[in-house]
Design a protein around this motif. Structure first.
Motif, mmCIF file in Angstrom:
data_model
loop_
_atom_site.group_PDB
_atom_site.id
_atom_site.type_symbol
_atom_site.label_atom_id
_atom_site.label_comp_id
_atom_site.label_asym_id
_atom_site.label_seq_id
_atom_site.Cartn_x
_atom_site.Cartn_y
_atom_site.Cartn_z
ATOM 1 N N GLN A 70 0.872 -1.205 -0.060
ATOM 2 C CA GLN A 70 0.040 0.080 -0.063
ATOM 3 C C GLN A 70 0.843 1.235 -0.151
ATOM 4 O O GLN A 70 1.944 1.278 0.794
ATOM 5 C CB GLN A 70 -1.000 0.145 1.387
ATOM 6 C CG GLN A 70 -1.867 1.123 1.403
ATOM 7 C CD GLN A 70 -2.837 1.243 2.507
ATOM 8 O OE1 GLN A 70 -2.063 0.863 3.592
ATOM 9 N NE2 GLN A 70 -3.868 1.277 2.322
ATOM 10 N N VAL A 71 0.538 2.067 -0.683
ATOM 11 C CA VAL A 71 1.163 3.515 -0.846
ATOM 12 C C VAL A 71 0.081 4.601 -0.342
ATOM 13 O O VAL A 71 -1.228 4.672 -0.892
ATOM 14 C CB VAL A 71 1.618 4.040 -2.163
ATOM 15 C CG1 VAL A 71 2.060 5.244 -2.383
ATOM 16 C CG2 VAL A 71 2.738 2.705 -2.612
ATOM 17 N N ILE A 72 0.300 5.438 0.736
ATOM 18 C CA ILE A 72 -0.305 6.198 1.092
ATOM 19 C C ILE A 72 0.131 7.688 0.946
ATOM 20 O O ILE A 72 1.263 7.955 1.120
ATOM 21 C CB ILE A 72 -0.498 6.283 2.900
ATOM 22 C CG1 ILE A 72 -0.998 4.732 3.374
ATOM 23 C CG2 ILE A 72 -1.583 7.469 3.354
ATOM 24 C CD1 ILE A 72 -0.869 4.589 4.869
ATOM 25 N N TYR A 73 -0.598 8.523 0.272
ATOM 26 C CA TYR A 73 -0.329 9.773 -0.306
ATOM 27 C C TYR A 73 -1.459 10.929 -0.138
ATOM 28 O O TYR A 73 -2.542 10.431 0.047
ATOM 29 C CB TYR A 73 0.006 9.659 -1.784
ATOM 30 C CG TYR A 73 -1.183 9.377 -2.813
ATOM 31 C CD1 TYR A 73 -1.965 10.377 -3.378
ATOM 32 C CD2 TYR A 73 -1.657 8.157 -2.754
ATOM 33 C CE1 TYR A 73 -2.999 10.148 -4.154
ATOM 34 C CE2 TYR A 73 -2.798 7.804 -3.597
ATOM 35 C CZ TYR A 73 -3.424 9.008 -4.315
ATOM 36 O OH TYR A 73 -4.511 8.596 -4.962
ATOM 37 N N ASN A 74 -0.887 12.006 -0.081
ATOM 38 C CA ASN A 74 -1.894 13.215 0.067
ATOM 39 C C ASN A 74 -2.525 13.386 -1.334
ATOM 40 O O ASN A 74 -1.668 13.860 -2.175
ATOM 41 C CB ASN A 74 -1.406 14.368 0.625
ATOM 42 C CG ASN A 74 -2.496 15.522 0.839
ATOM 43 O OD1 ASN A 74 -3.297 15.575 0.057
ATOM 44 N ND2 ASN A 74 -2.475 15.982 2.378
ATOM 45 N N PRO A 75 -3.787 13.403 -1.590
ATOM 46 C CA PRO A 75 -4.166 13.570 -3.063
ATOM 47 C C PRO A 75 -4.244 14.845 -3.603
ATOM 48 O O PRO A 75 -4.355 15.236 -4.943
ATOM 49 C CB PRO A 75 -5.723 12.957 -3.036
ATOM 50 C CG PRO A 75 -6.068 13.246 -1.704
ATOM 51 C CD PRO A 75 -4.896 12.941 -0.722
ATOM 52 N N LEU A 94 -3.282 1.973 -3.825
ATOM 53 C CA LEU A 94 -2.828 3.549 -3.483
ATOM 54 C C LEU A 94 -3.899 3.935 -2.903
ATOM 55 O O LEU A 94 -5.159 4.033 -3.251
ATOM 56 C CB LEU A 94 -2.790 4.120 -5.139
ATOM 57 C CG LEU A 94 -1.694 3.669 -5.878
ATOM 58 C CD1 LEU A 94 -1.807 4.472 -7.388
ATOM 59 C CD2 LEU A 94 -0.562 3.628 -5.343
ATOM 60 N N ALA A 95 -3.584 4.521 -1.842
ATOM 61 C CA ALA A 95 -4.599 4.970 -0.614
ATOM 62 C C ALA A 95 -4.457 6.559 -0.418
ATOM 63 O O ALA A 95 -3.571 6.865 0.337
ATOM 64 C CB ALA A 95 -4.280 4.218 0.649
ATOM 65 N N PRO A 96 -5.160 7.183 -1.046
ATOM 66 C CA PRO A 96 -5.536 8.814 -0.734
ATOM 67 C C PRO A 96 -5.681 9.089 0.370
ATOM 68 O O PRO A 96 -6.682 8.313 0.926
ATOM 69 C CB PRO A 96 -6.399 9.165 -1.906
ATOM 70 C CG PRO A 96 -7.195 8.087 -2.311
ATOM 71 C CD PRO A 96 -6.377 6.946 -2.108
ATOM 72 N N SER A 97 -5.010 9.930 1.254
ATOM 73 C CA SER A 97 -5.476 10.312 2.475
ATOM 74 C C SER A 97 -5.096 11.792 2.701
ATOM 75 O O SER A 97 -3.867 12.087 2.743
ATOM 76 C CB SER A 97 -4.755 9.549 3.576
ATOM 77 O OG SER A 97 -4.892 9.986 4.786
ATOM 78 N N THR A 98 -5.983 12.528 3.070
ATOM 79 C CA THR A 98 -5.844 14.035 3.310
ATOM 80 C C THR A 98 -4.907 14.184 4.519
ATOM 81 O O THR A 98 -4.471 15.292 4.878
ATOM 82 C CB THR A 98 -7.046 14.925 3.363
ATOM 83 O OG1 THR A 98 -8.131 14.410 4.172
ATOM 84 C CG2 THR A 98 -7.740 14.876 1.800
ATOM 85 N N GLY A 99 -5.145 13.296 5.262
ATOM 86 C CA GLY A 99 -4.317 13.227 6.726
ATOM 87 C C GLY A 99 -2.802 12.944 6.323
ATOM 88 O O GLY A 99 -1.819 13.141 7.449
ATOM 89 N N GLN A 100 -2.500 12.562 5.223
ATOM 90 C CA GLN A 100 -1.048 12.197 4.844
ATOM 91 C C GLN A 100 -0.168 13.685 4.622
ATOM 92 O O GLN A 100 -0.685 14.473 3.931
ATOM 93 C CB GLN A 100 -0.944 11.465 3.815
ATOM 94 C CG GLN A 100 0.516 11.128 3.208
ATOM 95 C CD GLN A 100 1.335 10.349 4.313
ATOM 96 O OE1 GLN A 100 0.679 9.368 5.039
ATOM 97 N NE2 GLN A 100 2.674 10.219 4.003
#
Length: 185
Positions: A70-75, A94-100
């Motif tokens: 999994q790759v967590i990124y800020n979209p 691919l896991a978008p996260s505004t918390g990243q």
């Protein structure tokens, strides 16, 4: 897009050629046996397109024994990306996260127990600044987060005693890994 939109003071001239992902991976990883820090290294992608940039990064990490699932990124910092990506011989989420943090990405292994955090250098960053970011991100024991590392690379930072730390990455790395400056009395 927010943080990865390169500020003017970081940007190379528009006339400069834009590198492609095929131009080589620009990655600096911290020695895993070294002291801990908040980041595990730095990555300087050639574009803001994760579907173009991630396969080479994931292949390199896979060859080093990292089984990224999994790759967590800020979209807000990247172009729109698919939910999954075929890379390193498998499907990666691919896991978008505004918390990243927009100035970093996190790569999580299949078991969910190992997380690798990389400072992301904006693609159009000036070469000298980008090299300083990568050098600083690779130092063990640096307790700065991604934005702090980028800020430190952009300007001389103050030590606890108030004097500027040299920005030359090799001098700074030698100084930092040699114990740095000890505080007295």
């Amino acid at each position: 897009m927010t943080v990865l939109n390169t500020p003017d003071f970081l940007t190379v001239p528009a006339a400069a050629s834009t590198p492609r992902a095929s131009d080589g991976l620009r990655l600096k990883r911290r020695d895993p046996t070294g002291a801990d820090g908040f980041v595990d290294g730095g990555w300087w992608p050639h574009s803001l397109d994760l579907s173009v940039e991630l396969p080479q990064l994931l292949a390199e990490l896979s060859s080093a024994g990292h089984d990224v699932a999994q790759v967590i990124y800020n979209p807000t910092a990247w172009k729109p990306a698919p939910r999954t990506l075929a890379a390193a011989g498998r499907s990666v989420t691919l896991a978008p996260s505004t918390g990243q943090d927009a100035a970093s990405i996190s790569l999580v292994d299949r078991a969910g127990s190992k997380r690798t955090d990389l400072v992301v250098v904006p693609p159009r960053t000036d070469l000298r600044v980008a090299e300083r970011v990568l050098a600083l991100a690779g130092l063990g024991g640096d307790l700065r987060r991604a934005v702090g590392i980028i800020e430190r690379a952009n300007s001389g930072t103050q030590t606890p005693l108030g004097d500027a730390v040299p920005l030359d990455p090799l001098s700074a790395a030698a100084w930092e890994t040699d114990g740095g400056r000890g505080l007295t009395g």
